[in-house]
Design an enzyme around this catalytic site. Structure first.
Site, mmCIF file in Angstrom:
data_model
loop_
_atom_site.group_PDB
_atom_site.id
_atom_site.type_symbol
_atom_site.label_atom_id
_atom_site.label_comp_id
_atom_site.label_asym_id
_atom_site.label_seq_id
_atom_site.Cartn_x
_atom_site.Cartn_y
_atom_site.Cartn_z
ATOM 1 N N SER A 68 51.503 -51.232 -60.818
ATOM 2 C CA SER A 68 53.030 -51.009 -60.616
ATOM 3 C C SER A 68 53.502 -52.182 -61.363
ATOM 4 C CB SER A 68 53.370 -51.428 -58.990
ATOM 5 O OG SER A 68 54.895 -52.040 -59.038
ATOM 6 N N TYR A 124 53.085 -55.472 -50.807
ATOM 7 C CA TYR A 124 53.105 -54.524 -51.783
ATOM 8 C C TYR A 124 52.641 -55.295 -53.305
ATOM 9 C CZ TYR A 124 54.203 -50.695 -55.055
ATOM 10 O OH TYR A 124 54.008 -49.531 -55.929
HETATM 11 C C1 BGC Z 1 57.579 -49.141 -56.404
HETATM 12 C C2 BGC Z 1 59.191 -48.641 -56.440
HETATM 13 C C3 BGC Z 1 59.998 -49.374 -57.299
HETATM 14 C C4 BGC Z 1 59.491 -49.614 -58.615
HETATM 15 C C5 BGC Z 1 60.362 -50.614 -59.224
HETATM 16 C C6 BGC Z 1 57.301 -49.353 -57.793
HETATM 17 O O1 BGC Z 1 56.011 -50.082 -57.791
HETATM 18 O O2 BGC Z 1 57.008 -48.154 -55.567
HETATM 19 O O3 BGC Z 1 59.501 -48.216 -55.154
HETATM 20 O O4 BGC Z 1 61.249 -48.665 -57.456
HETATM 21 O O5 BGC Z 1 58.110 -50.537 -58.328
HETATM 22 O O6 BGC Z 1 60.632 -51.714 -58.484
#
Ligand code: BGC
Length: 266
Positions: A152, A165
């Site tokens: 991410s 996360y």
């Molecule tokens: C998340 C999303 C978020 C994006 C940008 C991703 O890793 O799962 O929910 O919108 O990052 O912030």
């Protein structure tokens, strides 16, 4: 450039919806036989497998919780039982349990780390063991195996209210690069994809109306991503077209990781 994954076998974890489902579809369209892993949502996973078969491709759906060692062993055994080999792993399963750190429960911390980081480790370990055991398959690919981690933008961008996360994705980055350093000489290619804001069902609330307008301020390229933007990158990274790409992260984020809030500031 023509990309074919013909005669290759791909496993996509967390593929019952969103990015995983789009990637499974893309890999199947490129010719790979696809194993669609799901945890709780068997119905959409079975439907996706059926759709791929109807379109002339090869696919099965297999339930397994990637954070459980025994489930992962069973999942990989099923891949080999069904298709006889594995060429591509997309370690995609992931979840969010958001809370301010002061309020975050240990259960929510653990749940996110167990799926997003430990789950990727367990699947990568099983894939490496399989790649090494089966050896090179030069008639399908120059690499002995390909691993793609779903990361991410938050492996890089800190995210208040989502410390579990962001920590899991930061962990994915060094997991990926350490494994890449370790297994490159065995011709196993390891990379990550780091999506930004993508329009998926899970993200629906953030990608409409006022929330969308606010989000767009963070995206220099001026649009929310589509699942296909990510799927296209998965197919390319899984193919020999990217054969010299190893140990890197491909950001698919319309420039979100460029810190656009600094455009008129700083
Ligand atoms: C998340 C999303 C978020 C994006 C940008 C991703 O890793 O799962 O929910 O919108 O990052 O912030």
């Amino acid at each position: 450039m023509h990309i074919s994954l013909d005669k290759q076998v791909a496993l996509v974890t967390g593929a019952s919806s969103g990015l995983g489902a789009a990637a499974a579809k893309g890999l199947a369209e490129a010719g790979a036989a696809v194993v669609i892993n799901y945890n709780r949502h068997g119905e959409p996973a079975e439907k996706l497998a059926e759709d791929i078969r109807q379109a002339g491709g090869k696919a099965i759906a297999v339930g397994a919780d990637v954070s459980r060692e025994a489930d992962v062993e069973r999942l990989f055994a099923k891949v080999i039982d069904t298709f006889g080999a594995l060429d591509i792993l997309l370690a995609n399963s992931g979840l969010q349990k958001d809370a301010a750190t002061v309020d975050m429960t240990l259960a929510d911390w653990n749940a996110v780390l167990e799926v997003n980081l430990t789950g990727q480790f367990l699947c990568v370990r099983a894939a490496l063991r399989q790649f090494i055991q089966q050896g090179p398959r030069p008639w399908v690919s120059r690499a002995t195996g390909k691993i793609i981690h779903m990361s991410s933008v938050h492996q890089l961008i800190p995210w208040a209210g989502h410390a579990n996360y962001a920590a899991s994705k930061g962990g994915v980055d060094l997991l990926m690069r350490s494994v890449a350093q370790e297994v490159g000489e065995q011709h196993i290619r390891v990379n990550s994809i780091a999506p930004g804001a993508i329009r998926t069902a899970i993200n629906a609330a953030n990608t409409q109306g006022d929330a969308e307008r606010k989000l767009l301020e963070l995206i220099p390229y001026g649009r929310i991503g589509e699942a296909e933007d990510v799927a296209n990158a998965v197919v390319w990274l899984a193919s020999d077209a990217s054969d010299y790409v190893h140990g890197t992260t491909l950001f698919i984020d319309g420039g979100m990781s460029l810190y656009p809030e600094f455009r008129n500031n700083g």
